[in-house]
Design an enzyme around this catalytic site. Sequence first.
Site, mmCIF file in Angstrom:
data_model
loop_
_atom_site.group_PDB
_atom_site.id
_atom_site.type_symbol
_atom_site.label_atom_id
_atom_site.label_comp_id
_atom_site.label_asym_id
_atom_site.label_seq_id
_atom_site.Cartn_x
_atom_site.Cartn_y
_atom_site.Cartn_z
ATOM 1 N N HIS A 86 -7.417 57.391 66.594
ATOM 2 C CA HIS A 86 -8.088 58.023 67.523
ATOM 3 C C HIS A 86 -8.668 57.930 69.010
ATOM 4 O O HIS A 86 -8.727 57.996 69.441
ATOM 5 C CB HIS A 86 -8.421 59.446 67.222
ATOM 6 C CG HIS A 86 -7.081 60.022 66.947
ATOM 7 N ND1 HIS A 86 -7.600 61.586 66.422
ATOM 8 C CD2 HIS A 86 -6.112 60.196 66.365
ATOM 9 C CE1 HIS A 86 -6.593 62.073 65.555
ATOM 10 N NE2 HIS A 86 -5.118 61.436 66.127
ATOM 11 N N ARG A 133 0.481 55.834 65.316
ATOM 12 C CA ARG A 133 0.971 57.200 64.565
ATOM 13 C C ARG A 133 2.057 57.562 63.629
ATOM 14 O O ARG A 133 2.031 58.454 62.511
ATOM 15 C CB ARG A 133 0.972 58.788 65.804
ATOM 16 C CG ARG A 133 0.912 59.482 64.751
ATOM 17 C CD ARG A 133 0.981 60.817 66.118
ATOM 18 N NE ARG A 133 1.117 61.789 66.801
ATOM 19 C CZ ARG A 133 0.111 62.396 66.014
ATOM 20 N NH1 ARG A 133 -1.223 62.357 65.284
ATOM 21 N NH2 ARG A 133 0.719 63.764 66.013
ATOM 22 N N HIS A 164 2.077 59.382 59.756
ATOM 23 C CA HIS A 164 3.091 59.983 58.855
ATOM 24 C C HIS A 164 4.076 59.785 58.775
ATOM 25 O O HIS A 164 4.529 60.661 57.771
ATOM 26 C CB HIS A 164 3.549 61.104 61.180
ATOM 27 C CG HIS A 164 2.519 61.693 61.529
ATOM 28 N ND1 HIS A 164 2.669 63.149 61.614
ATOM 29 C CD2 HIS A 164 1.563 61.708 62.162
ATOM 30 C CE1 HIS A 164 1.702 63.247 62.588
ATOM 31 N NE2 HIS A 164 0.872 62.774 63.004
ATOM 32 N N ASN A 166 5.214 67.110 63.865
ATOM 33 C CA ASN A 166 5.638 65.778 64.403
ATOM 34 C C ASN A 166 6.577 66.203 65.448
ATOM 35 O O ASN A 166 6.244 65.445 66.839
ATOM 36 C CB ASN A 166 6.811 65.074 63.398
ATOM 37 C CG ASN A 166 5.996 64.878 62.438
ATOM 38 O OD1 ASN A 166 5.391 64.095 61.971
ATOM 39 N ND2 ASN A 166 7.398 64.956 60.856
#
Length: 333
Positions: free
Chosen positions: A199, A68, A72, A100
Amino acid sequence: MMSSSSSTSLTVAAALLLLCVSMMISGSTGQLSANYYGHTCSTVATIVQNQIQTALQTDPRIGASLLRLHFHDCFIQGCDASILLDDSATIQSEKNAIPNINSVRGYEVIDNIKSAVESACPGVVSCADILALAAEIGVNLAGGPSWTVQLGRRDSTTANQSLANTTMPAPNDSLTDLKSKFSDRNMNTNDLVTLSGAHTFGRARCLSFSYRLYNFNGTGNPDPTLNTTYLQTLQQLCPQGGNGSVLANLDPTTSNGFDYHYYSNLQLNQGLLQSDQELFPTSNADTISIVNGYSRDNNSFFNSFGQSMIKMGNLSPLTGSQGEIRLNCRQVN
């Protein structure tokens, strides 16, 4: 009149000159390559793996968190480790952006990796490349695919908190919004569905989906797309007005393993986030066939995931003489 041998010598010399110029140009543009650290830090992948394995002993979520973190980072202003920069007199940290803060984690593990890499290869390996390696290794250690990580990125000396607030896909995004955000990063619908498969492991806070459980879109009712049994389970975990920081498994089937069950969950209306279930709507959408394909073919998902990760890793990297190699991932040199 020039002799044949002289002409041949000049031709060879000219060809060698063009080759040298070509190599210099290639070096200045800094194309990413799998063996970028082959002569300067050949053990970097092993060092990263050892640190992640140590972290996994006390934190089974860390693989998902590192993946992740890389995602990001890349989606904001390219894969440049800008997300790792702390606040300073000149920097508003992306860590404090809405998508975040209290969500992205794993910074301390990256610090540990960087420290170990610096001990072995001082001033050589960028934080951006560490993020890319950590993402691949974290996925692979969870039973997921391996892919050839392209390396040679350099680190940004700037961050962009405002862009982070508007660029990142959000848990409540519609399929149209998700497609638009991916398209803005030159990523297509297949990349969207494939990378959403991240996910298949990790956790999400009640705060990011509890609106689906009680008052979806202001209707006063739960999201009708939620499987009723799954809805009851989530309501017990996240009672109305309860602690929004409680964590739920993104994949209720195999929470810590990387596999295709994320997609079979969507078929059962068990997507935790709205942005998950949007990939498998009740009406026709081009994402449905991709979800169906991955739900019955783990190898297809794995192969596509690696390809999309390589593609994402090529989002606007700093190379050549751009940026710097940070000695501390949290601050510019």
